[in-house]
Design an enzyme around this catalytic site. Structure first.
Site, short mmCIF file in Angstrom:
data_model
loop_
_atom_site.label_atom_id
_atom_site.label_comp_id
_atom_site.label_asym_id
_atom_site.label_seq_id
_atom_site.Cartn_x
_atom_site.Cartn_y
_atom_site.Cartn_z
N GLU A 38 0.84 -1.21 0.00
CA GLU A 38 0.00 0.00 0.00
C GLU A 38 0.87 1.26 0.00
O GLU A 38 0.61 2.21 -0.74
CB GLU A 38 -0.91 -0.02 1.22
CG GLU A 38 -1.75 1.22 1.42
CD GLU A 38 -2.04 1.47 2.89
OE1 GLU A 38 -2.20 2.65 3.25
OE2 GLU A 38 -2.10 0.50 3.68
N ASP A 42 0.81 3.80 -3.19
CA ASP A 42 0.38 5.18 -3.03
C ASP A 42 1.31 6.13 -3.81
O ASP A 42 0.85 7.04 -4.50
CB ASP A 42 0.38 5.54 -1.54
CG ASP A 42 0.05 6.99 -1.29
OD1 ASP A 42 -1.11 7.38 -1.49
OD2 ASP A 42 0.95 7.75 -0.89
N ASP A 111 -7.03 1.11 0.30
CA ASP A 111 -5.68 0.59 0.57
C ASP A 111 -5.38 -0.60 -0.33
O ASP A 111 -4.25 -0.77 -0.81
CB ASP A 111 -5.55 0.17 2.03
CG ASP A 111 -5.53 1.34 3.00
OD1 ASP A 111 -5.41 2.49 2.53
OD2 ASP A 111 -5.66 1.11 4.22
N GLU A 114 -4.38 0.47 -3.86
CA GLU A 114 -2.98 0.94 -3.87
C GLU A 114 -2.01 -0.24 -3.81
O GLU A 114 -0.98 -0.25 -4.49
CB GLU A 114 -2.74 1.90 -2.71
CG GLU A 114 -3.46 3.22 -2.88
CD GLU A 114 -3.28 4.16 -1.70
OE1 GLU A 114 -3.42 5.37 -1.91
OE2 GLU A 114 -3.02 3.69 -0.57
#
Length: 223
Positions: A38, A42, A111, A114
């Site tokens: 995650e 991101d 999450d 990502e």
């Protein structure tokens, strides 16, 4: 096989399915979870969307580009993508999260998106990861336009008040509930021209403030 269906929805076939399995594993389900993925995803997402906007809007300034990117990478937008992929059906959650409906929670869904972006990067490299992000976002990117609509509620409220030479709003944390990794914030927003106190709720202080500011704006624009 279940993961075959998911890969078709993602429009990507993994060479190493272990990356996808890890991306689908919430921390409540085991030690080898998607938190690190995650984190990486991101950064890749922000770069991929930033690149797409930079190329699509050559005349947009830095502030406009930043606001459009914030709209596209925020939790709510990622959760919309997650639901389109049906990620809730494939995620691996611990018993407690399953019972509390974690597979529907926007923070967990976003999450996971990502983490899948990072999994694609590890599986096939940066170019492929960026290509997938652009594919998933093509409709959303087509709808984007520089301008005030992309400004967050706190910014819009501040500009509304400044434009009328009125005092700025005050925000105060009213309550914080939950453990460090799963908190809910309750924040008040007050402005001088309204007697009412507006309460915003969110998974971070910033999100709660934005929620409260949005309520104030709604009240001001319907007066």
């Amino acid at each position: 096989m279940q993961l075959e269906r998911l890969q078709k929805k993602l429009s990507y076939q993994f060479t190493n399915l272990d990356y996808l399995l890890q991306a689908l594993t919430h921390r409540s389900a085991g030690a080898k979870n998607n938190e690190r993925l995650e984190f990486l995803g991101d950064s890749i997402l922000n770069f991929a969307i930033g690149k797409a906007l930079f190329e699509k809007f050559p005349k947009a300034n830095e502030g406009e580009l930043s606001r459009m990117r914030a709209t596209l990478v925020r939790e709510q937008t990622l959760a919309i993508l997650a639901r389109q992929f049906g990620l809730g059906e494939y995620m691996r959650l611990g018993a407690g999260e399953l019972k509390s409906g974690g597979y529907r929670r926007e923070s967990i869904l976003s999450d996971c998106v990502e983490a899948i972006i990072a999994a694609i990067y590890l599986d096939a490299g940066m170019d492929k990861a960026i290509e997938q992000v652009h594919l998933w976002y093509q409709d959303l990117l087509a709808e984007m336009k520089p301008g005030d609509a992309q400004k967050d509620p706190k910014t819009r409220l501040q500009e509304f008040l400044q434009g009328r030479k009125l005092p700025l709003p005050t925000y105060e944390v009213l309550d914080i509930k939950g453990e460090a990794h799963n908190q809910t914030f309750k924040v008040t927003c007050k402005i001088e021209m309204l007697e009412e106190i507006f309460i915003g709720i969110g998974t971070s202080r910033r999100k709660a403030e934005q929620n409260a500011a949005e309520q104030v704006l709604a009240k001001l624009t319907t007066k």
